[in-house]
Design a protein around this motif. Structure first.
Motif, short mmCIF file in Angstrom:
data_model
loop_
_atom_site.label_atom_id
_atom_site.label_comp_id
_atom_site.label_asym_id
_atom_site.label_seq_id
_atom_site.Cartn_x
_atom_site.Cartn_y
_atom_site.Cartn_z
N ARG A 1 0.82 -1.22 0.00
CA ARG A 1 0.00 0.00 0.00
C ARG A 1 0.85 1.27 0.00
O ARG A 1 0.44 2.29 -0.54
N ILE A 2 2.00 1.21 0.64
CA ILE A 2 2.84 2.40 0.81
C ILE A 2 4.07 2.25 -0.09
O ILE A 2 5.12 1.78 0.35
N GLU A 3 3.93 2.65 -1.31
CA GLU A 3 5.03 2.52 -2.27
C GLU A 3 6.22 3.35 -1.82
O GLU A 3 6.07 4.48 -1.35
N GLY A 4 7.40 2.78 -1.96
CA GLY A 4 8.64 3.50 -1.66
C GLY A 4 9.16 3.33 -0.25
O GLY A 4 10.28 3.72 0.03
N VAL A 5 8.37 2.76 0.65
CA VAL A 5 8.86 2.55 2.02
C VAL A 5 9.71 1.28 2.04
O VAL A 5 9.32 0.25 1.49
N SER A 6 10.88 1.38 2.64
CA SER A 6 11.74 0.20 2.75
C SER A 6 11.24 -0.68 3.90
O SER A 6 10.52 -0.21 4.79
#
Length: 136
Positions: free
Chosen positions: A53-58
């Motif tokens: 859901r949260i694109e870009g979070v590592s």
């Protein structure tokens, strides 16, 4: 010996260096916190669902932020004794009270994206050295 905090700190004055509300503001003002609260808006989610859901979070940043939110009492981590083990994250009552203010910030960002982008471009153009000056 019992030490007490100054009354102004207990009331909360984030403009004071020693006020704990600064830590709270740091947490709720963090980009990943805003996105995690939004992702958990409608209920529980597993770690892998949150990552999708949260694109870009590592993985590391999501793990750290979830732990901090759990420590602050904003997110509840529930482990289900299944094989394989299932872990879900849910907003606590305190976390749910953040939904509306953070949603307002999200809506503001969407509504003002064009204005902010235009201001950034104008600022960058004004601060960029003249190309003829660079060529000399």
């Amino acid at each position: 010996m019992v030490t007490t905090r100054p009354e102004s700190v207990l009331r909360g004055s984030p403009y004071r260096a020693d006020c704990p509300t600064r830590h709270i503001l740091d947490r709720i003002g963090d980009r990943w916190t805003v996105l995690i609260v939004g992702a958990l808006w409608d209920g529980s989610a597993r770690f892998s669902e949150l990552r999708r859901r949260i694109e870009g979070v590592s993985q590391k940043m999501l793990t750290q932020t979830l732990r901090r939110l759990e420590r602050d009492g904003l997110v509840r981590r529930t482990v289900y004794p299944e094989v394989p083990v299932r872990v879900e994250y849910t907003l606590t009552e305190a976390g749910r009270t953040l939904r509306e203010p953070l949603r307002a910030l999200e809506e503001w960002a969407i509504a003002h994206l064009g204005d902010v982008s235009a201001a950034q471009e104008a600022y960058d153009r004004a601060k960029r050295p003249d190309s003829t000056e660079q060529d000399k």
